[in-house]
Design a protein around this motif. Structure first.
Motif, PDB file in Angstrom:
ATOM      1  N   GLY A 369      -7.977  -8.603   8.706  1.00 29.73           N
ATOM      2  CA  GLY A 369      -8.425  -9.971   8.506  1.00 29.73           C
ATOM      3  C   GLY A 369      -7.317 -11.001   8.547  1.00 29.73           C
ATOM      4  N   ALA A 370      -7.558 -12.116   7.853  1.00 28.79           N
ATOM      5  CA  ALA A 370      -6.658 -13.271   7.912  1.00 28.79           C
ATOM      6  C   ALA A 370      -5.286 -12.980   7.332  1.00 28.79           C
ATOM      7  CB  ALA A 370      -7.293 -14.459   7.182  1.00 28.79           C
ATOM      8  N   GLU A 371      -5.182 -11.969   6.463  1.00 28.17           N
ATOM      9  CA  GLU A 371      -3.910 -11.658   5.815  1.00 28.17           C
ATOM     10  C   GLU A 371      -3.156 -10.529   6.519  1.00 28.17           C
ATOM     11  OE1 GLU A 371      -4.711 -10.845   1.739  1.00 28.17           O
ATOM     12  OE2 GLU A 371      -5.385 -12.866   1.284  1.00 28.17           O
ATOM     13  N   GLU A 372      -3.498 -10.230   7.772  1.00 28.95           N
ATOM     14  CA  GLU A 372      -2.909  -9.077   8.443  1.00 28.95           C
ATOM     15  C   GLU A 372      -1.383  -9.192   8.559  1.00 28.95           C
ATOM     16  OE1 GLU A 372      -4.726  -8.730  12.259  1.00 28.95           O
ATOM     17  OE2 GLU A 372      -3.839 -10.568  13.062  1.00 28.95           O
ATOM     18  N   ASN A 373      -0.865 -10.371   8.829  1.00 30.91           N
ATOM     19  CA  ASN A 373       0.584 -10.523   8.943  1.00 30.91           C
ATOM     20  C   ASN A 373       1.262 -10.251   7.596  1.00 30.91           C
ATOM     21  OD1 ASN A 373       0.426 -11.174  11.647  1.00 30.91           O
ATOM     22  ND2 ASN A 373       0.608 -13.382  11.333  1.00 30.91           N
ATOM     23  N   GLU A 374       0.714 -10.823   6.545  1.00 31.92           N
ATOM     24  CA  GLU A 374       1.297 -10.638   5.218  1.00 31.92           C
ATOM     25  C   GLU A 374       1.243  -9.177   4.787  1.00 31.92           C
ATOM     26  OE1 GLU A 374       0.357 -11.900   0.579  1.00 31.92           O
ATOM     27  OE2 GLU A 374      -0.491 -13.073   2.226  1.00 31.92           O
ATOM     28  N   LEU A 375       0.137  -8.492   5.094  1.00 31.57           N
ATOM     29  CA  LEU A 375      -0.009  -7.100   4.685  1.00 31.57           C
ATOM     30  C   LEU A 375       0.947  -6.183   5.454  1.00 31.57           C
ATOM     31  CD1 LEU A 375      -3.885  -7.058   4.320  1.00 31.57           C
ATOM     32  CD2 LEU A 375      -2.205  -6.842   2.473  1.00 31.57           C
ATOM     33  N   HIS A 376       1.165  -6.484   6.728  1.00 36.89           N
ATOM     34  CA  HIS A 376       2.173  -5.729   7.488  1.00 36.89           C
ATOM     35  C   HIS A 376       3.569  -5.993   6.913  1.00 36.89           C
ATOM     36  CE1 HIS A 376      -1.044  -5.127  10.439  1.00 36.89           C
ATOM     37  NE2 HIS A 376      -0.280  -4.200  10.996  1.00 36.89           N
ATOM     38  N   TYR A 377       3.842  -7.244   6.597  1.00 33.92           N
ATOM     39  CA  TYR A 377       5.145  -7.627   6.023  1.00 33.92           C
ATOM     40  C   TYR A 377       5.391  -6.873   4.711  1.00 33.92           C
ATOM     41  CZ  TYR A 377       8.646 -10.622   3.743  1.00 33.92           C
ATOM     42  OH  TYR A 377       9.757 -11.086   3.082  1.00 33.92           O
ATOM     43  N   GLU A 378       4.365  -6.731   3.874  1.00 34.06           N
ATOM     44  CA  GLU A 378       4.514  -6.025   2.602  1.00 34.06           C
ATOM     45  C   GLU A 378       4.870  -4.565   2.810  1.00 34.06           C
ATOM     46  OE1 GLU A 378       0.953  -6.610   0.368  1.00 34.06           O
ATOM     47  OE2 GLU A 378       1.318  -8.756   0.038  1.00 34.06           O
ATOM     48  N   VAL A 379       4.321  -3.951   3.845  1.00 31.04           N
ATOM     49  CA  VAL A 379       4.701  -2.567   4.155  1.00 31.04           C
ATOM     50  C   VAL A 379       6.183  -2.508   4.497  1.00 31.04           C
ATOM     51  CG1 VAL A 379       4.403  -0.672   5.796  1.00 31.04           C
ATOM     52  CG2 VAL A 379       2.394  -1.835   4.867  1.00 31.04           C
ATOM     53  N   GLY A 380       6.659  -3.486   5.271  1.00 34.22           N
ATOM     54  CA  GLY A 380       8.072  -3.539   5.615  1.00 34.22           C
ATOM     55  C   GLY A 380       8.956  -3.711   4.403  1.00 34.22           C
ATOM     56  N   GLN A 381       8.537  -4.549   3.462  1.00 41.21           N
ATOM     57  CA  GLN A 381       9.295  -4.728   2.225  1.00 41.21           C
ATOM     58  C   GLN A 381       9.399  -3.400   1.473  1.00 41.21           C
ATOM     59  OE1 GLN A 381      10.155  -8.187   0.240  1.00 41.21           O
ATOM     60  NE2 GLN A 381      10.928  -8.108   2.337  1.00 41.21           N
ATOM     61  N   HIS A 382       8.301  -2.682   1.419  1.00 45.36           N
ATOM     62  CA  HIS A 382       8.305  -1.373   0.751  1.00 45.36           C
ATOM     63  C   HIS A 382       9.245  -0.407   1.485  1.00 45.36           C
ATOM     64  CE1 HIS A 382       6.663   1.914  -1.669  1.00 45.36           C
ATOM     65  NE2 HIS A 382       6.581   2.622  -0.557  1.00 45.36           N
ATOM     66  N   ALA A 383       9.169  -0.402   2.804  1.00 45.21           N
ATOM     67  CA  ALA A 383      10.008   0.491   3.599  1.00 45.21           C
ATOM     68  C   ALA A 383      11.490   0.197   3.372  1.00 45.21           C
ATOM     69  CB  ALA A 383       9.660   0.353   5.076  1.00 45.21           C
ATOM     70  N   GLY A 384      11.811  -1.075   3.156  1.00 41.05           N
ATOM     71  CA  GLY A 384      13.205  -1.462   2.971  1.00 41.05           C
ATOM     72  C   GLY A 384      13.828  -0.913   1.704  1.00 41.05           C
ATOM     73  N   GLU A 385      13.017  -0.415   0.794  1.00 39.47           N
ATOM     74  CA  GLU A 385      13.521   0.148  -0.457  1.00 39.47           C
ATOM     75  C   GLU A 385      13.727   1.661  -0.378  1.00 39.47           C
ATOM     76  OE1 GLU A 385      10.508  -1.018  -3.209  1.00 39.47           O
ATOM     77  OE2 GLU A 385      11.255  -3.087  -3.400  1.00 39.47           O
ATOM     78  N   LEU A 386      13.409   2.256   0.777  1.00 39.33           N
ATOM     79  CA  LEU A 386      13.407   3.716   0.888  1.00 39.33           C
ATOM     80  C   LEU A 386      14.575   4.221   1.720  1.00 39.33           C
ATOM     81  CD1 LEU A 386       9.581   4.190   1.569  1.00 39.33           C
ATOM     82  CD2 LEU A 386      10.769   4.246  -0.631  1.00 39.33           C
ATOM     83  N   PRO A 387      15.096   5.412   1.408  1.00 38.18           N
ATOM     84  CA  PRO A 387      16.219   5.997   2.158  1.00 38.18           C
ATOM     85  C   PRO A 387      15.756   6.662   3.457  1.00 38.18           C
ATOM     86  CG  PRO A 387      15.598   7.463   0.366  1.00 38.18           C
ATOM     87  CD  PRO A 387      14.733   6.242   0.219  1.00 38.18           C
TER      88      PRO A 387
END
Length: 455
Positions: A369-387
């Motif tokens: 839906g309308a928040e697709e960009n934000e939701l993809h971005y949040e996955v990236g933020q999570h990924a950035g915390e992982l080794p």
């Protein structure tokens, strides 16, 4: 098929039978939507597809031995062929499946949720199979056509049906639950899926819980007690749900959770005043939740803790759904059947515990839906915390994942491709022997091509 006469089926689907009286009293032997799979005595249901209308194959189906057919068009029906005239074959097949479900003395366990429906279905079926003859949804046959076709596979020898129920719009769950009439209903979670149609998590909650109206009055609802939406459900038909989760407040809970890399995850499961240690043979914290759901169902249906443990430990992964493939070069985590923000984060959490160099190949997630960009971005933020050692992104929306990743971890090793074809041309230069590679995206991205190239 018990009670499945043309007269009964016509009544169930509000249709009108046309044909000889002697045929009207015969039970059909099978139901199919594929004219090539017609067997003698079966009911043929012509479905309208995007490219082909099954009505075009009625004559060939009847000549192949079908007892009768459904049709939306009386005009042009071959003379002498028995048929039931209906307004919609899509609606009729669900109503006829509901008739067949009611004709059988069988328990139905329904499963829905935003994430983990299929893996939870597999876990529950593995547990119940320790004591009962179980029929489960095959693959992803969980929609308004797949569920009826699953019901039609039931026989009088089956004791429990484990039926997965997937939706993307309001009202769809009502039709599925009306067909299945579950004795037990499991909801895994309320997440950010199908927001294009359901708008937000509150909408997802309303759509999923439409099933409550069709749970048997003496039935039981089993819910994820760690989900902030589901924990608000106090009762269904006057009965309190069974909650499962990591919280000790849940009737079925887990403790002593120990990841075993890609070999699985061990834990202690507590059910009322009993406890047992178990190894879930598929990795990921979400698999512990699936095991807890299965334990809750198992104890409801009278299984011992030894039987529940044996069922959990017998689980095998499915292709495309966190299926581990090992060859002489790579370990591939094939999780490319579907994706949403919750499941993608969970898969990345498992990858971080793998051996060797860790590579994530991630693609677009659909229907957000309308928040697709934000939701993809949040996955990236999570990924950035992982080794995780390397990220490979594919598709236009995955650029938002990469953006979130690099803002959280500017040193992350990442590369982006516009589509799968572009990646496949460069894939050999991006992975090395010994890598563990996660392949994850929504189904429309065709990431199975990447899995095939690696495996």
């Amino acid at each position: 098929m018990k009670g499945m006469t043309p007269t009964a089926m016509a009544y169930a689907c509000h249709g009108r039978y046309h044909g000889p009286g002697e045929v009207a009293k015969q039970e059909v032997t099978a139901v199919t939507t594929d004219s090539r799979k017609v067997t003698p005595g079966s009911l043929y249901v012509p479905m309208k597809g995007t490219k082909v209308d099954g009505h075009s194959f009625i004559e060939s189906a009847m000549k192949a031995g079908a007892l009768l057919t459904l049709t939306e068009h009386a005009e042009g029906m071959p003379e002498g062929f028995p048929y039931i005239l209906v307004d919609s074959t899509a609606d009729a097949i669900q109503e006829i499946a509901g008739l067949y479900r009611r004709n059988l003395d069988i328990q139905v366990v329904g499963i829905t949720g935003s994430v983990g429906k299929t893996s939870t279905k597999e876990m529950i079926a593995a547990v119940l199979s320790q004591k009962y003859r179980v029929l489960k949804t095959a693959g992803n046959f969980n929609n308004n056509l797949g569920l009826p076709l699953t019901v039609f596979r039931l026989t009088e020898e089956d004791e429990i049906a484990v039926l997965e129920m997937g939706i993307s719009h309001f009202g769809e769950m009502t039709k599925l639950a009306e067909t299945a009439e579950p004795d037990t209903m499991v909801i895994t979670n309320i997440g950010t899926c199908h927001l294009e149609f359901l708008k937000d998590r509150d909408g997802v909650f309303r759509a999923k819980t439409e099933c409550f109206d069709y749970v048997k009055l003496d039935g039981t609802v089993i819910l994820n007690g760690d989900d902030d939406k589901l924990v608000q459900v106090e009762e269904v038909h006057g009965r309190r749900p069974i909650f499962y989760g990591m919280s000790p407040r849940c009737r079925v809970s887990a403790e002593n959770v120990q990841p075993l890399g890609l070999k699985g995850i061990s834990c202690t499961i507590n059910i009322d005043d009993e406890s047992f240690d178990v190894t879930v043979p598929v990795p990921g914290m979400h698999q512990v939740m699936n095991a807890l759901a299965a334990a809750a169902v198992g104890t409801l249906y009278g299984l011992t803790t030894d039987e529940i443990k044996a069922g959990i430990e017998s689980l095998e992964s499915l292709a495309g759904r966190f299926h581990i493939i090992e060859n002489d070069r790579f370990t591939v985590i094939d999780d490319c059947y579907n994706a949403n923000p919750m499941s993608m984060k969970a898969s990345l959490d498992v990858l971080k515990d793998a051996n060797g160099r860790k590579v994530a190949i991630l693609g677009d997630m659909g229907e957000l839906g309308a928040e697709e960009n934000e939701l993809h971005y949040e996955v990236g933020q999570h990924a950035g915390e992982l080794p995780i050692d390397k990220f490979i992104f594919v598709g236009p929306l995955s650029e938002e994942i990469e953006k979130g990743l690099l803002e959280k971890n500017p040193q992350a090793d990442s590369v982006h491709f516009p589509d799968v074809d572009a990646l496949l041309k460069e894939l050999a230069s991006l992975v090395v022997d010994g890598d563990t590679v996660l392949v994850k995206a929504s189904h429309f991205m065709q990431f199975e091509r990447i899995t095939e190239a690696l495996a």
